[in-house]
Write an enzyme that holds these catalytic residues in place. Sequence first.
Site, PDB file in Angstrom:
ATOM      1  N   CYS A 164       0.846  -1.206   0.000  1.00 22.86           N
ATOM      2  CA  CYS A 164       0.000   0.000   0.000  1.00 22.86           C
ATOM      3  C   CYS A 164       0.876   1.247   0.000  1.00 22.86           C
ATOM      4  O   CYS A 164       1.426   1.627   1.031  1.00 22.86           O
ATOM      5  CB  CYS A 164      -0.920  -0.011   1.216  1.00 22.86           C
ATOM      6  SG  CYS A 164      -1.956   1.463   1.343  1.00 22.86           S
ATOM      7  N   CYS A 201      -0.248   4.034   2.254  1.00 22.17           N
ATOM      8  CA  CYS A 201      -0.058   3.771   3.685  1.00 22.17           C
ATOM      9  C   CYS A 201       1.404   3.955   4.087  1.00 22.17           C
ATOM     10  O   CYS A 201       1.702   4.506   5.132  1.00 22.17           O
ATOM     11  CB  CYS A 201      -0.465   2.348   4.040  1.00 22.17           C
ATOM     12  SG  CYS A 201      -2.068   1.844   3.434  1.00 22.17           S
ATOM     13  N   ASP A 202       2.315   3.462   3.258  1.00 25.84           N
ATOM     14  CA  ASP A 202       3.715   3.338   3.672  1.00 25.84           C
ATOM     15  C   ASP A 202       4.684   4.231   2.912  1.00 25.84           C
ATOM     16  O   ASP A 202       5.878   4.270   3.235  1.00 25.84           O
ATOM     17  CB  ASP A 202       4.169   1.878   3.513  1.00 25.84           C
ATOM     18  CG  ASP A 202       3.381   0.937   4.412  1.00 25.84           C
ATOM     19  OD1 ASP A 202       3.003   1.374   5.517  1.00 25.84           O
ATOM     20  OD2 ASP A 202       3.138  -0.206   4.017  1.00 25.84           O
TER      21      ASP A 202
HETATM   22  C1  LIG Z   1      -4.477   1.686  -1.311  1.00 27.70           C
HETATM   23  C2  LIG Z   1      -5.831   1.691  -1.942  1.00 27.70           C
HETATM   24  C3  LIG Z   1      -6.271   2.813  -2.621  1.00 27.70           C
HETATM   25  C4  LIG Z   1      -7.532   2.840  -3.213  1.00 27.70           C
HETATM   26  N1  LIG Z   1      -7.949   3.989  -3.832  1.00 27.70           N
HETATM   27  C5  LIG Z   1      -9.200   4.059  -4.318  1.00 27.70           C
HETATM   28  C6  LIG Z   1      -9.690   5.256  -4.908  1.00 27.70           C
HETATM   29  O1  LIG Z   1      -8.973   6.253  -5.011  1.00 27.70           O
HETATM   30  N2  LIG Z   1     -10.961   5.271  -5.361  1.00 27.70           N
HETATM   31  C7  LIG Z   1     -11.789   4.202  -5.278  1.00 27.70           C
HETATM   32  O2  LIG Z   1     -12.944   4.311  -5.664  1.00 27.70           O
HETATM   33  N3  LIG Z   1     -11.345   3.043  -4.749  1.00 27.70           N
HETATM   34  C8  LIG Z   1     -10.083   2.947  -4.276  1.00 27.70           C
HETATM   35  N4  LIG Z   1      -9.624   1.772  -3.745  1.00 27.70           N
HETATM   36  C9  LIG Z   1     -10.482   0.580  -3.823  1.00 27.70           C
HETATM   37  C10 LIG Z   1     -11.586   0.632  -2.776  1.00 27.70           C
HETATM   38  O3  LIG Z   1     -11.044   0.927  -1.508  1.00 27.70           O
HETATM   39  C11 LIG Z   1     -12.325  -0.693  -2.770  1.00 27.70           C
HETATM   40  O4  LIG Z   1     -12.853  -0.923  -4.047  1.00 27.70           O
HETATM   41  C12 LIG Z   1     -13.457  -0.705  -1.754  1.00 27.70           C
HETATM   42  O5  LIG Z   1     -12.983  -0.450  -0.450  1.00 27.70           O
HETATM   43  C13 LIG Z   1     -14.168  -2.039  -1.766  1.00 27.70           C
HETATM   44  O6  LIG Z   1     -15.120  -2.041  -0.764  1.00 27.70           O
HETATM   45  P1  LIG Z   1     -15.686  -3.404  -0.172  1.00 27.70           P
HETATM   46  O7  LIG Z   1     -16.594  -3.008   0.932  1.00 27.70           O
HETATM   47  O8  LIG Z   1     -16.199  -4.240  -1.262  1.00 27.70           O
HETATM   48  O9  LIG Z   1     -14.424  -4.204   0.383  1.00 27.70           O
HETATM   49  P2  LIG Z   1     -13.267  -3.799   1.486  1.00 27.70           P
HETATM   50  O10 LIG Z   1     -13.090  -2.366   1.459  1.00 27.70           O
HETATM   51  O11 LIG Z   1     -12.186  -4.711   1.126  1.00 27.70           O
HETATM   52  O12 LIG Z   1     -13.962  -4.207   2.841  1.00 27.70           O
HETATM   53  C14 LIG Z   1     -14.191  -5.557   3.171  1.00 27.70           C
HETATM   54  C15 LIG Z   1     -14.249  -5.692   4.682  1.00 27.70           C
HETATM   55  O13 LIG Z   1     -14.631  -7.025   5.006  1.00 27.70           O
HETATM   56  C16 LIG Z   1     -13.877  -7.460   6.136  1.00 27.70           C
HETATM   57  N5  LIG Z   1     -13.859  -8.934   6.147  1.00 27.70           N
HETATM   58  C17 LIG Z   1     -13.194  -9.763   5.300  1.00 27.70           C
HETATM   59  N6  LIG Z   1     -13.442 -11.047   5.627  1.00 27.70           N
HETATM   60  C18 LIG Z   1     -14.272 -11.030   6.697  1.00 27.70           C
HETATM   61  C19 LIG Z   1     -14.891 -12.045   7.491  1.00 27.70           C
HETATM   62  N7  LIG Z   1     -14.708 -13.346   7.239  1.00 27.70           N
HETATM   63  N8  LIG Z   1     -15.681 -11.672   8.507  1.00 27.70           N
HETATM   64  C20 LIG Z   1     -15.884 -10.350   8.784  1.00 27.70           C
HETATM   65  N9  LIG Z   1     -15.312  -9.353   8.082  1.00 27.70           N
HETATM   66  C21 LIG Z   1     -14.536  -9.683   7.038  1.00 27.70           C
HETATM   67  C22 LIG Z   1     -12.511  -6.820   5.897  1.00 27.70           C
HETATM   68  O14 LIG Z   1     -11.776  -6.757   7.095  1.00 27.70           O
HETATM   69  C23 LIG Z   1     -12.901  -5.458   5.357  1.00 27.70           C
HETATM   70  O15 LIG Z   1     -13.065  -4.504   6.398  1.00 27.70           O
HETATM   71  C24 LIG Z   1      -8.379   1.712  -3.134  1.00 27.70           C
HETATM   72  C25 LIG Z   1      -7.938   0.569  -2.457  1.00 27.70           C
HETATM   73  C26 LIG Z   1      -6.684   0.551  -1.862  1.00 27.70           C
HETATM   74  C27 LIG Z   1      -6.217  -0.678  -1.126  1.00 27.70           C
END
Ligand SMILES: Cc1cc2nc3c(=O)[nH]c(=O)nc-3n(C[C@H](O)[C@H](O)[C@H](O)COP(=O)(O)OP(=O)(O)OC[C@H]3O[C@@H](n4cnc5c(N)ncnc54)[C@H](O)[C@@H]3O)c2cc1C
Length: 351
Positions: free
Chosen positions: A179, A182-183
Amino acid sequence: MNSKSIDMQGGSGLPIASGASVATDALVAPGDSAAPGGAVASEANGGETFDVAVIGAGPAGLTAGLYAARAGLRTAVFEQLSPGGQLAQTERIENYPGFSEGAGGFELAWSMKEQAERFGVQIINEGVSSLDLALPVKQLRTPYGSYSARSVIVATGARPRKLGVPGEAQLTGRGVSYCATCDGSFFRGKTVMVVGGGNTAAADAIYLSRLAERVILVHRRDKLRATPVYHDQLAKLENVSFMWSTEVRALHGEEGKLVSAQVEHLSDGALETVPVDGVFVAVGTQPNTEFLAGALPLDAGGYIAASETGETPIPGVFAAGDVRAKALRQVVTAVSDGAVCAEQAANHVAI
Ligand SMILES: Cc1cc2nc3c(=O)[nH]c(=O)nc-3n(C[C@H](O)[C@H](O)[C@H](O)COP(=O)(O)OP(=O)(O)OC[C@H]3O[C@@H](n4cnc5c(N)ncnc54)[C@H](O)[C@@H]3O)c2cc1C
Protein backbone atom coordinates in the site's frame (compact mmCIF):
# COMPACT_ATOMS: atom_id res chain seq x y z
CA MET A 1 17.66 2.87 4.47
CA ASN A 2 17.46 4.45 7.89
CA SER A 3 15.52 2.99 10.75
CA LYS A 4 12.52 5.16 9.98
CA SER A 5 12.26 3.88 6.47
CA ILE A 6 11.93 0.30 7.58
CA ASP A 7 9.84 0.85 10.66
CA MET A 8 6.71 -0.14 8.82
CA GLN A 9 5.19 -2.37 11.45
CA GLY A 10 1.55 -1.52 11.41
CA GLY A 11 1.60 -0.02 7.94
CA SER A 12 0.19 -2.14 5.25
CA GLY A 13 3.67 -3.37 4.59
CA LEU A 14 2.40 -6.03 6.89
CA PRO A 15 -0.38 -8.21 5.55
CA ILE A 16 -3.37 -6.03 4.85
CA ALA A 17 -5.03 -7.00 8.07
CA SER A 18 -2.29 -5.28 10.02
CA GLY A 19 -2.39 -2.17 7.92
CA ALA A 20 -6.10 -1.98 8.40
CA SER A 21 -5.82 -2.35 12.12
CA VAL A 22 -3.53 0.64 12.37
CA ALA A 23 -5.54 2.73 10.02
CA THR A 24 -8.86 1.91 11.55
CA ASP A 25 -8.42 1.07 15.21
CA ALA A 26 -9.86 4.42 16.14
CA LEU A 27 -12.99 3.54 14.23
CA VAL A 28 -14.08 1.24 17.02
CA ALA A 29 -15.68 3.84 19.17
CA PRO A 30 -16.44 3.26 22.82
CA GLY A 31 -19.92 1.90 23.17
CA ASP A 32 -19.87 -0.01 19.90
CA SER A 33 -21.38 -3.42 20.22
CA ALA A 34 -18.20 -3.98 18.31
CA ALA A 35 -16.23 -5.10 21.32
CA PRO A 36 -14.80 -8.50 20.43
CA GLY A 37 -16.34 -11.24 22.48
CA GLY A 38 -19.28 -13.46 21.74
CA ALA A 39 -20.91 -12.89 25.09
CA VAL A 40 -21.39 -9.19 24.49
CA ALA A 41 -22.50 -9.63 20.93
CA SER A 42 -24.78 -12.55 21.68
CA GLU A 43 -26.48 -10.64 24.47
CA ALA A 44 -26.88 -7.69 22.14
CA ASN A 45 -28.48 -10.04 19.66
CA GLY A 46 -30.73 -11.37 22.39
CA GLY A 47 -30.64 -14.74 20.67
CA GLU A 48 -32.93 -13.37 17.96
CA THR A 49 -32.61 -13.87 14.26
CA PHE A 50 -31.36 -10.89 12.28
CA ASP A 51 -33.27 -9.98 9.14
CA VAL A 52 -29.99 -9.17 7.41
CA ALA A 53 -26.47 -10.21 8.37
CA VAL A 54 -23.84 -8.34 6.40
CA ILE A 55 -20.33 -9.80 6.45
CA GLY A 56 -17.67 -7.11 6.11
CA ALA A 57 -17.79 -3.44 7.10
CA GLY A 58 -16.10 -1.87 4.11
CA PRO A 59 -17.94 0.58 1.86
CA ALA A 60 -20.14 -2.18 0.41
CA GLY A 61 -21.08 -3.70 3.77
CA LEU A 62 -21.67 -0.38 5.53
CA THR A 63 -23.89 0.82 2.69
CA ALA A 64 -25.81 -2.46 2.66
CA GLY A 65 -26.27 -2.05 6.41
CA LEU A 66 -27.40 1.55 6.03
CA TYR A 67 -30.02 0.71 3.40
CA ALA A 68 -31.26 -2.40 5.22
CA ALA A 69 -31.53 -0.71 8.62
CA ARG A 70 -33.14 2.38 7.13
CA ALA A 71 -35.74 0.06 5.57
CA GLY A 72 -36.58 -1.10 9.09
CA LEU A 73 -34.75 -4.43 8.96
CA ARG A 74 -32.93 -5.79 11.99
CA THR A 75 -29.41 -5.58 10.64
CA ALA A 76 -26.00 -6.69 11.85
CA VAL A 77 -22.68 -5.99 10.14
CA PHE A 78 -19.86 -8.37 11.07
CA GLU A 79 -16.27 -7.10 10.80
CA GLN A 80 -13.11 -9.05 11.57
CA LEU A 81 -10.92 -5.95 12.00
CA SER A 82 -12.31 -2.46 12.34
CA PRO A 83 -14.91 -0.89 10.07
CA GLY A 84 -13.83 0.87 6.90
CA GLY A 85 -12.20 -1.83 4.80
CA GLN A 86 -9.70 -0.79 2.15
CA LEU A 87 -11.22 2.69 2.08
CA ALA A 88 -9.95 3.39 5.58
CA GLN A 89 -6.42 2.62 4.37
CA THR A 90 -6.65 5.03 1.46
CA GLU A 91 -5.05 8.37 2.20
CA ARG A 92 -7.15 10.35 -0.21
CA ILE A 93 -9.95 9.43 -2.56
CA GLU A 94 -10.50 11.80 -5.45
CA ASN A 95 -13.02 9.95 -7.58
CA TYR A 96 -15.91 9.54 -5.17
CA PRO A 97 -18.70 11.89 -6.30
CA GLY A 98 -19.71 14.74 -4.05
CA PHE A 99 -16.27 15.71 -2.82
CA SER A 100 -14.96 18.27 -5.29
CA GLU A 101 -11.61 18.52 -3.49
CA GLY A 102 -11.39 14.81 -2.69
CA ALA A 103 -11.89 13.21 0.71
CA GLY A 104 -9.73 11.44 3.26
CA GLY A 105 -10.37 7.70 3.02
CA PHE A 106 -10.30 7.24 6.76
CA GLU A 107 -12.72 10.14 7.32
CA LEU A 108 -15.11 8.94 4.62
CA ALA A 109 -15.11 5.41 6.08
CA TRP A 110 -15.77 6.82 9.55
CA SER A 111 -18.67 8.81 8.22
CA MET A 112 -20.14 5.74 6.49
CA LYS A 113 -19.93 3.79 9.75
CA GLU A 114 -21.61 6.55 11.75
CA GLN A 115 -24.33 6.99 9.15
CA ALA A 116 -25.11 3.26 9.21
CA GLU A 117 -25.20 3.23 13.00
CA ARG A 118 -27.52 6.24 13.06
CA PHE A 119 -30.13 4.08 11.35
CA GLY A 120 -29.67 1.24 13.82
CA VAL A 121 -27.05 -1.03 12.29
CA GLN A 122 -25.41 -3.21 14.90
CA ILE A 123 -21.72 -3.59 14.16
CA ILE A 124 -20.29 -6.80 15.59
CA ASN A 125 -16.49 -6.89 15.60
CA GLU A 126 -16.12 -10.57 14.94
CA GLY A 127 -14.89 -12.31 11.83
CA VAL A 128 -17.23 -14.84 10.32
CA SER A 129 -15.35 -18.11 10.11
CA SER A 130 -18.00 -20.41 8.61
CA LEU A 131 -21.57 -20.42 7.39
CA ASP A 132 -24.55 -22.67 6.78
CA LEU A 133 -26.54 -21.05 4.01
CA ALA A 134 -28.75 -23.82 2.69
CA LEU A 135 -31.75 -23.41 5.04
CA PRO A 136 -34.10 -20.40 5.06
CA VAL A 137 -32.57 -19.28 8.36
CA LYS A 138 -28.82 -18.98 7.77
CA GLN A 139 -26.22 -19.70 10.45
CA LEU A 140 -23.03 -17.65 10.86
CA ARG A 141 -20.21 -18.76 13.12
CA THR A 142 -17.45 -16.57 14.52
CA PRO A 143 -14.69 -17.52 16.97
CA TYR A 144 -16.95 -16.09 19.68
CA GLY A 145 -20.41 -17.44 18.92
CA SER A 146 -23.17 -18.33 16.48
CA TYR A 147 -25.71 -16.05 14.89
CA SER A 148 -28.73 -16.56 12.69
CA ALA A 149 -30.14 -14.40 9.92
CA ARG A 150 -32.86 -14.64 7.30
CA SER A 151 -30.63 -13.14 4.63
CA VAL A 152 -26.88 -12.73 4.24
CA ILE A 153 -24.92 -10.17 2.27
CA VAL A 154 -21.29 -11.14 1.73
CA ALA A 155 -19.19 -7.96 1.43
CA THR A 156 -15.78 -9.19 2.53
CA GLY A 157 -13.77 -7.38 -0.14
CA ALA A 158 -10.33 -8.31 -1.37
CA ARG A 159 -6.68 -8.04 -0.37
CA PRO A 160 -3.47 -7.47 -2.32
CA ARG A 161 -1.98 -10.38 -4.24
CA LYS A 162 1.56 -11.40 -3.28
CA LEU A 163 4.52 -11.85 -5.63
CA GLY A 164 5.29 -15.24 -4.13
CA VAL A 165 9.06 -14.84 -4.39
CA PRO A 166 11.79 -15.73 -1.89
CA GLY A 167 12.31 -13.04 0.69
CA GLU A 168 8.86 -11.45 0.30
CA ALA A 169 7.32 -12.78 3.48
CA GLN A 170 10.39 -12.12 5.63
CA LEU A 171 10.79 -8.56 4.33
CA THR A 172 7.13 -7.57 4.47
CA GLY A 173 7.01 -4.55 6.75
CA ARG A 174 10.79 -4.27 6.41
CA GLY A 175 10.88 -2.68 2.98
CA VAL A 176 8.13 -4.61 1.21
CA SER A 177 4.70 -2.98 1.15
CA TYR A 178 1.33 -3.53 -0.49
CA CYS A 179 0.00 0.00 0.00
CA ALA A 180 1.85 3.04 -1.29
CA THR A 181 -0.46 5.51 0.34
CA CYS A 182 -0.06 3.77 3.69
CA ASP A 183 3.71 3.34 3.67
CA GLY A 184 5.07 5.74 1.06
CA SER A 185 6.09 8.34 3.63
CA PHE A 186 8.61 5.88 5.07
CA PHE A 187 10.58 6.19 1.84
CA ARG A 188 11.16 9.92 1.51
CA GLY A 189 14.33 10.51 -0.47
CA LYS A 190 14.82 6.76 -1.09
CA THR A 191 14.80 4.49 -4.11
CA VAL A 192 11.67 2.41 -4.47
CA MET A 193 10.40 -0.15 -6.94
CA VAL A 194 6.76 -0.54 -7.92
CA VAL A 195 5.81 -3.93 -9.32
CA GLY A 196 2.81 -4.14 -11.63
CA GLY A 197 1.34 -2.57 -14.73
CA GLY A 198 -2.28 -1.76 -13.95
CA ASN A 199 -3.96 1.34 -12.57
CA THR A 200 -2.87 0.65 -9.02
CA ALA A 201 0.79 0.30 -9.99
CA ALA A 202 0.65 3.47 -12.08
CA ALA A 203 -1.10 5.43 -9.33
CA ASP A 204 1.38 4.12 -6.77
CA ALA A 205 4.34 5.19 -8.94
CA ILE A 206 2.88 8.68 -9.33
CA TYR A 207 2.20 8.96 -5.62
CA LEU A 208 5.65 7.69 -4.65
CA SER A 209 7.38 10.01 -7.12
CA ARG A 210 6.40 12.85 -4.81
CA LEU A 211 8.15 11.22 -1.86
CA ALA A 212 10.97 9.02 -3.10
CA GLU A 213 14.06 10.20 -4.89
CA ARG A 214 13.71 7.54 -7.54
CA VAL A 215 10.87 5.23 -8.57
CA ILE A 216 11.46 2.18 -10.77
CA LEU A 217 8.35 0.62 -12.26
CA VAL A 218 8.83 -3.06 -13.06
CA HIS A 219 6.32 -4.69 -15.38
CA ARG A 220 6.34 -8.09 -17.03
CA ARG A 221 4.88 -6.73 -20.26
CA ASP A 222 6.34 -4.12 -22.63
CA LYS A 223 3.66 -1.55 -21.87
CA LEU A 224 1.30 -0.64 -19.06
CA ARG A 225 -2.25 -1.96 -18.79
CA ALA A 226 -3.16 1.23 -16.90
CA THR A 227 -5.63 3.69 -18.43
CA PRO A 228 -4.12 6.42 -20.68
CA VAL A 229 -4.53 9.21 -18.13
CA TYR A 230 -1.82 7.51 -16.06
CA HIS A 231 0.55 7.15 -19.05
CA ASP A 232 0.50 10.90 -19.62
CA GLN A 233 1.15 11.68 -15.98
CA LEU A 234 3.97 9.14 -15.67
CA ALA A 235 5.67 10.40 -18.81
CA LYS A 236 6.07 13.82 -17.19
CA LEU A 237 7.80 12.50 -14.06
CA GLU A 238 11.57 12.73 -14.33
CA ASN A 239 12.26 10.50 -11.32
CA VAL A 240 10.20 7.58 -12.62
CA SER A 241 11.91 4.99 -14.83
CA PHE A 242 10.63 1.73 -16.29
CA MET A 243 11.93 -1.81 -16.49
CA TRP A 244 9.78 -3.43 -19.17
CA SER A 245 9.45 -7.17 -19.71
CA THR A 246 10.99 -7.95 -16.36
CA GLU A 247 9.77 -9.93 -13.37
CA VAL A 248 10.92 -9.86 -9.77
CA ARG A 249 12.43 -13.23 -8.86
CA ALA A 250 13.69 -12.61 -5.32
CA LEU A 251 13.96 -9.95 -2.66
CA HIS A 252 17.14 -9.68 -0.63
CA GLY A 253 17.65 -8.24 2.80
CA GLU A 254 20.53 -7.47 5.11
CA GLU A 255 20.04 -7.38 8.85
CA GLY A 256 16.34 -7.83 8.30
CA LYS A 257 15.94 -4.88 5.91
CA LEU A 258 15.30 -4.96 2.19
CA VAL A 259 18.38 -3.93 0.21
CA SER A 260 17.77 -5.18 -3.32
CA ALA A 261 15.43 -6.91 -5.73
CA GLN A 262 16.54 -9.51 -8.21
CA VAL A 263 14.74 -9.15 -11.54
CA GLU A 264 14.76 -11.36 -14.59
CA HIS A 265 14.77 -9.83 -18.06
CA LEU A 266 12.23 -12.02 -19.82
CA SER A 267 13.74 -11.45 -23.27
CA ASP A 268 16.98 -13.30 -22.51
CA GLY A 269 16.57 -14.67 -18.98
CA ALA A 270 19.35 -12.44 -17.65
CA LEU A 271 19.19 -11.74 -13.92
CA GLU A 272 19.91 -8.29 -12.52
CA THR A 273 20.20 -7.13 -8.93
CA VAL A 274 18.62 -3.72 -8.41
CA PRO A 275 19.46 -1.91 -5.15
CA VAL A 276 16.22 -0.58 -3.63
CA ASP A 277 15.03 0.61 -0.24
CA GLY A 278 11.43 -0.30 -0.84
CA VAL A 279 9.31 -2.54 -3.06
CA PHE A 280 5.64 -1.74 -3.51
CA VAL A 281 3.70 -4.72 -4.80
CA ALA A 282 0.71 -3.78 -6.97
CA VAL A 283 -0.13 -6.94 -8.87
CA GLY A 284 -3.83 -7.23 -8.20
CA THR A 285 -6.10 -8.38 -5.45
CA GLN A 286 -7.35 -11.62 -4.01
CA PRO A 287 -10.93 -11.99 -2.73
CA ASN A 288 -11.58 -12.69 0.95
CA THR A 289 -13.63 -15.79 0.30
CA GLU A 290 -11.64 -18.58 1.95
CA PHE A 291 -14.07 -18.69 4.87
CA LEU A 292 -16.89 -19.59 2.48
CA ALA A 293 -15.24 -23.00 1.88
CA GLY A 294 -17.85 -24.58 -0.37
CA ALA A 295 -20.79 -22.65 1.10
CA LEU A 296 -21.06 -20.53 -2.08
CA PRO A 297 -19.92 -21.16 -5.65
CA LEU A 298 -16.85 -19.11 -6.62
CA ASP A 299 -15.30 -18.36 -9.99
CA ALA A 300 -11.79 -19.42 -11.00
CA GLY A 301 -10.29 -16.37 -9.30
CA GLY A 302 -12.12 -17.08 -6.05
CA TYR A 303 -14.64 -14.24 -6.53
CA ILE A 304 -18.37 -14.71 -5.96
CA ALA A 305 -20.28 -14.86 -9.21
CA ALA A 306 -23.43 -12.84 -8.53
CA SER A 307 -26.15 -11.42 -10.76
CA GLU A 308 -26.42 -7.73 -11.56
CA THR A 309 -28.56 -7.38 -8.44
CA GLY A 310 -26.10 -9.28 -6.26
CA GLU A 311 -28.03 -12.55 -6.11
CA THR A 312 -26.05 -15.75 -5.72
CA PRO A 313 -27.39 -19.21 -6.59
CA ILE A 314 -28.53 -19.55 -2.95
CA PRO A 315 -31.84 -17.79 -2.17
CA GLY A 316 -31.40 -15.04 0.41
CA VAL A 317 -27.63 -14.81 -0.06
CA PHE A 318 -26.15 -11.82 -1.88
CA ALA A 319 -22.68 -10.53 -2.71
CA ALA A 320 -21.59 -6.88 -2.81
CA GLY A 321 -18.40 -4.97 -3.53
CA ASP A 322 -14.90 -6.13 -4.36
CA VAL A 323 -15.64 -9.73 -3.39
CA ARG A 324 -17.89 -10.06 -6.47
CA ALA A 325 -16.72 -10.92 -9.95
CA LYS A 326 -17.07 -7.47 -11.57
CA ALA A 327 -15.48 -5.07 -14.00
CA LEU A 328 -14.56 -2.19 -11.70
CA ARG A 329 -13.51 -2.48 -8.05
CA GLN A 330 -13.93 0.98 -6.58
CA VAL A 331 -15.71 2.61 -3.67
CA VAL A 332 -18.44 3.96 -5.91
CA THR A 333 -19.27 0.50 -7.28
CA ALA A 334 -18.99 -1.09 -3.83
CA VAL A 335 -21.54 1.27 -2.29
CA SER A 336 -23.81 0.79 -5.28
CA ASP A 337 -23.65 -2.98 -4.84
CA GLY A 338 -24.36 -2.61 -1.14
CA ALA A 339 -27.50 -0.58 -1.74
CA VAL A 340 -28.81 -2.97 -4.41
CA CYS A 341 -28.14 -6.03 -2.26
CA ALA A 342 -29.93 -4.51 0.73
CA GLU A 343 -32.96 -3.88 -1.46
CA GLN A 344 -32.87 -7.49 -2.67
CA ALA A 345 -32.44 -8.77 0.88
CA ALA A 346 -35.46 -6.72 1.98
CA ASN A 347 -37.51 -8.26 -0.82
CA HIS A 348 -36.35 -11.73 0.22
CA VAL A 349 -37.18 -11.18 3.89
CA ALA A 350 -40.65 -9.91 2.96
CA ILE A 351 -41.52 -13.15 1.17
C1 LIG B 1 -4.48 1.69 -1.31
C2 LIG B 1 -5.83 1.69 -1.94
C3 LIG B 1 -6.27 2.81 -2.62
C4 LIG B 1 -7.53 2.84 -3.21
N1 LIG B 1 -7.95 3.99 -3.83
C5 LIG B 1 -9.20 4.06 -4.32
C6 LIG B 1 -9.69 5.26 -4.91
O1 LIG B 1 -8.97 6.25 -5.01
N2 LIG B 1 -10.96 5.27 -5.36
C7 LIG B 1 -11.79 4.20 -5.28
O2 LIG B 1 -12.94 4.31 -5.66
N3 LIG B 1 -11.35 3.04 -4.75
C8 LIG B 1 -10.08 2.95 -4.28
N4 LIG B 1 -9.62 1.77 -3.74
C9 LIG B 1 -10.48 0.58 -3.82
C10 LIG B 1 -11.59 0.63 -2.78
O3 LIG B 1 -11.04 0.93 -1.51
C11 LIG B 1 -12.33 -0.69 -2.77
O4 LIG B 1 -12.85 -0.92 -4.05
C12 LIG B 1 -13.46 -0.70 -1.75
O5 LIG B 1 -12.98 -0.45 -0.45
C13 LIG B 1 -14.17 -2.04 -1.77
O6 LIG B 1 -15.12 -2.04 -0.76
P1 LIG B 1 -15.69 -3.40 -0.17
O7 LIG B 1 -16.59 -3.01 0.93
O8 LIG B 1 -16.20 -4.24 -1.26
O9 LIG B 1 -14.42 -4.20 0.38
P2 LIG B 1 -13.27 -3.80 1.49
O10 LIG B 1 -13.09 -2.37 1.46
O11 LIG B 1 -12.19 -4.71 1.13
O12 LIG B 1 -13.96 -4.21 2.84
C14 LIG B 1 -14.19 -5.56 3.17
C15 LIG B 1 -14.25 -5.69 4.68
O13 LIG B 1 -14.63 -7.02 5.01
C16 LIG B 1 -13.88 -7.46 6.14
N5 LIG B 1 -13.86 -8.93 6.15
C17 LIG B 1 -13.19 -9.76 5.30
N6 LIG B 1 -13.44 -11.05 5.63
C18 LIG B 1 -14.27 -11.03 6.70
C19 LIG B 1 -14.89 -12.04 7.49
N7 LIG B 1 -14.71 -13.35 7.24
N8 LIG B 1 -15.68 -11.67 8.51
C20 LIG B 1 -15.88 -10.35 8.78
N9 LIG B 1 -15.31 -9.35 8.08
C21 LIG B 1 -14.54 -9.68 7.04
C22 LIG B 1 -12.51 -6.82 5.90
O14 LIG B 1 -11.78 -6.76 7.09
C23 LIG B 1 -12.90 -5.46 5.36
O15 LIG B 1 -13.07 -4.50 6.40
C24 LIG B 1 -8.38 1.71 -3.13
C25 LIG B 1 -7.94 0.57 -2.46
C26 LIG B 1 -6.68 0.55 -1.86
C27 LIG B 1 -6.22 -0.68 -1.13
